[in-house]
Design a protein around this motif. Structure first.
Motif, PDB file in Angstrom:
ATOM      1  N   VAL A   1       0.685  -1.643  -0.017  1.00  0.00           N
ATOM      2  CA  VAL A   1       0.026  -0.217  -0.063  1.00  0.00           C
ATOM      3  C   VAL A   1       0.525   1.398  -0.021  1.00  0.00           C
ATOM      4  CG1 VAL A   1      -2.229  -1.566   1.280  1.00  0.00           C
ATOM      5  CG2 VAL A   1      -0.463   0.444   2.420  1.00  0.00           C
ATOM      6  N   TYR A   2       0.456   2.107  -0.509  1.00  0.00           N
ATOM      7  CA  TYR A   2       1.059   3.693  -0.639  1.00  0.00           C
ATOM      8  C   TYR A   2      -0.250   4.744  -0.623  1.00  0.00           C
ATOM      9  CZ  TYR A   2       3.893   1.066  -3.280  1.00  0.00           C
ATOM     10  OH  TYR A   2       5.583   0.563  -3.709  1.00  0.00           O
ATOM     11  N   SER A   3       0.876   5.751   0.549  1.00  0.00           N
ATOM     12  CA  SER A   3       0.018   7.115  -0.057  1.00  0.00           C
ATOM     13  C   SER A   3       0.819   7.412  -0.810  1.00  0.00           C
ATOM     14  CB  SER A   3       0.382   7.910   1.538  1.00  0.00           C
ATOM     15  OG  SER A   3       0.537   9.480   1.081  1.00  0.00           O
ATOM     16  N   LEU A   4       0.151   7.469  -2.157  1.00  0.00           N
ATOM     17  CA  LEU A   4       0.786   8.157  -3.458  1.00  0.00           C
ATOM     18  C   LEU A   4       1.116   9.807  -2.297  1.00  0.00           C
ATOM     19  CD1 LEU A   4      -1.720   6.740  -6.011  1.00  0.00           C
ATOM     20  CD2 LEU A   4       0.811   6.230  -5.584  1.00  0.00           C
ATOM     21  N   THR A   5       0.789  10.470  -1.846  1.00  0.00           N
ATOM     22  CA  THR A   5       0.676  12.317  -2.048  1.00  0.00           C
ATOM     23  C   THR A   5       2.329  12.641  -1.630  1.00  0.00           C
ATOM     24  OG1 THR A   5      -1.181  11.573  -0.295  1.00  0.00           O
ATOM     25  CG2 THR A   5      -0.311  13.312   0.035  1.00  0.00           C
ATOM     26  N   LYS A   6       3.440  11.308  -0.978  1.00  0.00           N
ATOM     27  CA  LYS A   6       4.712  11.243  -0.855  1.00  0.00           C
ATOM     28  C   LYS A   6       4.709  11.357  -1.862  1.00  0.00           C
ATOM     29  CE  LYS A   6       2.730  12.243   3.721  1.00  0.00           C
ATOM     30  NZ  LYS A   6       1.733  10.964   3.633  1.00  0.00           N
ATOM     31  N   PHE A   7       5.865  10.537  -1.976  1.00  0.00           N
ATOM     32  CA  PHE A   7       7.041  10.783  -3.134  1.00  0.00           C
ATOM     33  C   PHE A   7       6.369  10.182  -4.097  1.00  0.00           C
ATOM     34  CE2 PHE A   7       9.467  10.199   1.449  1.00  0.00           C
ATOM     35  CZ  PHE A   7      10.711  11.473   0.751  1.00  0.00           C
ATOM     36  N   LEU A   8       5.244   9.558  -4.370  1.00  0.00           N
ATOM     37  CA  LEU A   8       5.497   8.796  -5.454  1.00  0.00           C
ATOM     38  C   LEU A   8       4.738  10.199  -6.562  1.00  0.00           C
ATOM     39  CD1 LEU A   8       4.038   5.433  -4.526  1.00  0.00           C
ATOM     40  CD2 LEU A   8       5.674   5.551  -6.512  1.00  0.00           C
ATOM     41  N   GLY A   9       3.434  10.951  -6.194  1.00  0.00           N
ATOM     42  CA  GLY A   9       3.238  12.271  -6.361  1.00  0.00           C
ATOM     43  C   GLY A   9       4.296  13.048  -6.112  1.00  0.00           C
ATOM     44  N   GLY A  10       5.187  13.324  -5.183  1.00  0.00           N
ATOM     45  CA  GLY A  10       6.490  13.969  -5.209  1.00  0.00           C
ATOM     46  C   GLY A  10       6.729  15.263  -4.913  1.00  0.00           C
ATOM     47  N   GLN A  11       5.825  15.939  -5.518  1.00  0.00           N
ATOM     48  CA  GLN A  11       5.368  17.314  -5.298  1.00  0.00           C
ATOM     49  C   GLN A  11       4.019  17.960  -4.877  1.00  0.00           C
ATOM     50  OE1 GLN A  11       6.291  18.185  -9.369  1.00  0.00           O
ATOM     51  NE2 GLN A  11       6.826  16.558  -9.775  1.00  0.00           N
ATOM     52  N   GLY A  12       3.863  17.689  -3.678  1.00  0.00           N
ATOM     53  CA  GLY A  12       3.044  18.199  -2.342  1.00  0.00           C
ATOM     54  C   GLY A  12       2.095  18.628  -2.613  1.00  0.00           C
ATOM     55  N   ASN A  13       0.863  18.359  -3.799  1.00  0.00           N
ATOM     56  CA  ASN A  13      -0.107  18.514  -4.485  1.00  0.00           C
ATOM     57  C   ASN A  13      -1.032  18.038  -4.500  1.00  0.00           C
ATOM     58  OD1 ASN A  13       0.344  17.297  -6.703  1.00  0.00           O
ATOM     59  ND2 ASN A  13       1.440  19.383  -7.583  1.00  0.00           N
ATOM     60  N   SER A  14      -1.243  16.803  -3.929  1.00  0.00           N
ATOM     61  CA  SER A  14      -2.449  16.084  -4.524  1.00  0.00           C
ATOM     62  C   SER A  14      -2.268  14.660  -3.260  1.00  0.00           C
ATOM     63  CB  SER A  14      -1.787  15.490  -6.173  1.00  0.00           C
ATOM     64  OG  SER A  14      -2.178  16.044  -6.927  1.00  0.00           O
TER      65      SER A  14
END
Lengths: 172, 429
Positions: B205-218
C-alpha cells in the motif's frame, strides 16, 4: 519450447491467426470463468463452440453445445481446455485427431506430456493462460481494471468497430 | 515491443500503462474528468455490471486516467494489478475490508505513521477488527502474537518517523508459515528504492501523496496486488473464496486468479465504501511518477549529505538515519535499499524543546508543516505540533521526545539546505 512463460509475439500471433475456438468444459452458469471466456471470444468476432457432454444438444449464448470435439462438423483452430490437467491429455489427443492448430490450457492447467504430443504433431501449445486475459492484455483493455499488462507501446490502441469500449489486437 | 525483456525501471516509470489516446492521439494521458461512460449497447452494459467484460461504468469504481496510474504503479512494483483510491488511509481501509470479517484480528508493527496507529486503534474498532501490536525491530514478536483469529500482518518497509529499516524477509517467513498475507506500506521507500514483493510482501500500500506524486499537490493512495497469495487455500478469506452475493454467486478468486485481490478491493470495497481518487489527482500523481527515479535519488543523496553534516554539529546530540555508517539499521539498509536510505529522518537537539521550537521558527528554506515527500525540504518539531496532546512520557515512547526534529529532505541544492539549517541552528542556540 519453454512453457513457463510465453512471449507477447507468440500469443499475439496465435490470437491474430485463428478464427475458431472449441471451449471444452464450457458452463451455462453465467458466473463461471468458462462462460466469461465464451462470451468474450464471441464478442471479439471469433467462432466459439461450447463442448460439454452434460449439456450436449442445448445452447449456451446461442451456440450449439457438442458432446465431444469429434462431433463438431466445422473447423476448430483452438481447443481451449477448461478441465483439469489429467483430463487435458485425452482432450489433447482428440485435438490432434480433429486437426486443431493450437491446444490452449486454461489458468491453473498444465500437462507437459500432452504438450509434448501436441508439439510433435505440429500443434502450438499454450498452458496456464486464459485467452480472454491475454486478448485484453495485448489490446490494452485490461488496463481499465488496473491490471499490469507487462507490455509498453507507443502505438495508438486500435478501437473495435462496435464501440469505443472495445479494443482489438494490432497485427504486431 | 516484445516482452522477451521487461523494460527497466526508468522506462516503466514513464511508459507503463500509457498509450496514446485512441480517440484523439493525445500523447500525454488525458484527464478523463467525467463521472460516467456511455455503454456501447445494452448487452455491453450488462456484461460490464456482471464483470464479464473490461470497461468503464462510473468513476467511483474506475476511470481511464486512474487506470493508467494503477498499471504504472503495479508495473513499478512487479505486481499483477493495482487500485488507486482517495488516500493512503482509504487504501488501508479497503485492504482490511477485503481481508477481515467482524471479530478478526491483524498484527501490525508498532513503528508506524501516527495516522495509521489512530486508524487501527480507533476507527477499525467500529468494524470489530482488532489490531495486535508487535515490535518491528524484533520479528519474533510477530510469531508470538499469532492466533487463529489473525488474518494478516501489516508493516512499513522504511518505518516512520525515524527511518527504521524493517527486516521484511524475516517477517514474510512468519506470515507464510501462518498462511496469512503480508501487507507492506512502502510509502517512504517507493518502488525505486525497494520492491517489497521481492522481499516476500503479498500486498503493498502507498500514500501516493508523498514521494510517488512527490510535489505536495495531491492526496491519493494505492493498493498493489503482488499476485502471490492463494486465497482459495483456506476458508479464511470468504470475500475472495466464497460465492459473492452481489455478483450472482461469482467466486472472485476463481474468476480473477492472481489479480483477484485488486479486483475485489475495487468491485466490492470501492464500489460500496466509495473512497475514489479524482481523475485530476490521478493525472498529477502520474506526472510526478515520471520523474520518480530522478527525484528519489536526489532526495537520498541530499538526505545523506545533510545527515552527515548534522552528525558533526555541536548542538546535535544524535542523528537517526539508516544511511549513516554505524546507524543500527545501516546493515539492513544496505541489504534492502542499496540506492539510498530515503529522505525522512529525525535528529535530537541538545537544547531540547526550546531549541526545537526556535529551529522551526527560524528556518527560511525549510517549510514548517506536517507532510513528507515533497520536492521542498520540510521540517517539523513533533513535541510542539503533531504529538503536543501527549504527555512527555508518551511523546518519548512514540519517538517524539522534546528534543526530536523530523526532516523530509527535498531536492534543492544540498548546500542551500545545509546553509538554512546552519543559520537557524545558530539562532536556536
Amino acid at each position: 519450447m519453454n512453457h513457463d512463460s510465453y512471449s507477447d509475439d507468440y500469443i499475439r500471433g496465435i490470437l491474430n491467426s485463428v478464427r475458431s475456438f472449441a471451449i471444452v468444459g464450457a458452463s451455462a452458469n453465467t458466473v463461471r470463468p468458462s462462460y466469461f471466456v465464451l462470451k468474450y471470444l464471441l464478442d471479439k468476432g471469433y467462432t466459439a463452440i461450447p463442448v460439454n457432454p452434460g449439456k450436449a444438444g442445448s445452447e449456451i449464448l446461442g451456440q450449439k453445445v457438442y458432446a465431444s470435439l469429434r462431433d463438431i462438423s466445422g473447423p476448430v483452430d483452438v481447443v481451449d481446455v477448461f478441465r483439469n490437467a489429467q483430463a487435458a491429455l485425452g482432450i489433447t489427443k482428440e485435438a490432434i485427431e480433429i486437426g486443431a492448430k493450437v491446444v490452449w490450457m486454461q489458468l491453473g492447467v498444465r500437462n507437459d506430456e500432452a504438450a509434448g504430443l501436441a508439439e510433435e504433431a505440429g500443434l502450438k501449445v499454450v498452458m496456464n493462460c486464459c485467452p480472454k486475459i491475454e486478448y485484453a492484455r495485448l489490446s490494452g483493455e485490461i488496463g481499465w481494471a488496473g491490471v499490469n499488462s507487462r507490455a509498453i507501446s507507443s502505438a495508438r490502441p486500435k478501437l473495435a468497430p462496435k464501440g469505443v469500449q472495445h479494443r482489438i489486437l494490432r497485427k504486431t | 515491443m516484445s516482452d522477451e525483456k521487461i523494460p527497466s525501471f526508468n522506462t516503466l516509470a514513464i511508459h507503463a500503462g500509457a498509450q496514446p489516446d485512441p480517440a484523439t492521439g493525445a500523447r500525454a494521458t488525458p484527464i478523463y474528468q467525467t463521472t460516467s461512460y456511455v455503454f456501447d449497447d445494452v448487452d455491453h452494459a450488462a456484461s460490464l455490471f456482471a464483470l464479464q467484460a473490461f470497461g468503464n461504468i462510473y468513476t467511483r469504481i474506475m476511470n481511464p486516467t486512474q487506470g493508467v496510474l494503477e498499471e504504472r504503479v503495479a508495473a513499478l512494483d512487479g505486481g499483477t494489478a493495482a487500485l488507486a483510491v482517495a488516500s493512503g488511509h482509504a487504501a488501508q481501509q479497503l485492504v482490511f475490508h477485503t481481508l477481515l470479517e467482524p471479530g478478526d484480528k491483524f498484527i501490525a508493527g508498532r513503528q508506524l505513521y501516527g495516522g495509521s496507529i489512530n486508524q487501527f486503534n480507533h476507527a477499525f474498532k467500529k468494524f470489530d477488527w482488532e489490531v495486535v501490536w508487535a515490535d518491528t525491530t524484533k520479528p519474533e514478536t510477530f510469531e508470538t502474537a499469532l492466533d487463529d483469529k489473525v488474518k494478516a500482518i501489516f508493516v512499513e518497509s522504511l518505518a516512520n518517523p525515524g527511518g527504521i529499516v524493517v527486516d521484511i524477509e524475516a517477517i514474510s517467513k512468519i506470515a507464510k508459515k501462518a498462511g496469512i498475507p503480508l501487507i507492506v506500506d512502502n510509502t517512504m521507500a517507493t518502488p525505486y528504492l525497494w520492491r517489497p514483493k521481492e522481499s516476500g510482501a503479498d500486498i503493498i500500500v502507498y500514500s501516493l501523496t508523498k514521494f510517488l506524486g512527490g510535489q505536495g499537490n495531491s492526496i491519493g493512495g494505492m493498493i498493489v496486488d503482488c499476485g502471490t497469495f492463494d486465497w482459495m487455500a483456506s476458508g479464511k478469506y470468504p470475500t475472495l473464496s466464497e460465492a459473492c452475493e452481489s455478483y450472482n454467486g461469482m467466486k472472485l478468486a476463481e474468476t480473477f486468479g492472481n489479480f483477484a485481490f485488486a479486483i475485489a478491493c475495487r468491485v466490492l470495497g470501492l464500489r460500496d465504501l466509495g473512497p475514489c481518487i479524482s481523475p485530476f489527482n490521478a493525472f498529477l500523481i502520474l506526472n510526478g511518477i515520471e520523474t520518480l527515479p530522478l527525484r528519489m535519488q536526489r532526495h537520498c543523496d541530499n538526505a545523506l549529505a545533510v545527515a552527515e553534516w548534522l552528525e558533526k554539529q555541536d548542538q546535535v546530540s544524535w542523528v537517526s538515519y539508516a544511511g549513516l555508517t554505524g546507524d543500527p539499521c545501516h546493515e539492513l539498509a544496505k541489504k534492502y535499499m542499496p540506492k539510498g536510505a530515503g529522505a525522512v529522518f529525525t535528529f535530537g537537539l541538545k537544547g531540547g524543546f526550546e531549541a526545537g521550537v526556535k529551529l522551526v521558527s527560524n528556518v527560511k528554506l525549510f517549510s514548517h508543516l506536517a507532510n513528507i515527500g515533497d520536492t521542498r525540504s520540510l521540517i517539523i518539531h513533533p513535541a510542539s505540533t503533531t504529538h503536543s496532546q501527549l504527555t512527555p512520557e508518551q511523546r518519548t515512547a512514540a519517538g517524539a521526545g522534546d528534543d526530536v526534529v523530523r526532516l523530509s529532505i527535498g531536492i534543492e541544492d544540498a548546500s542551500d539546505i545545509i546553509a538554512d539549517l546552519e543559520q537557524a541552528m545558530a539562532q536556536a542556540g
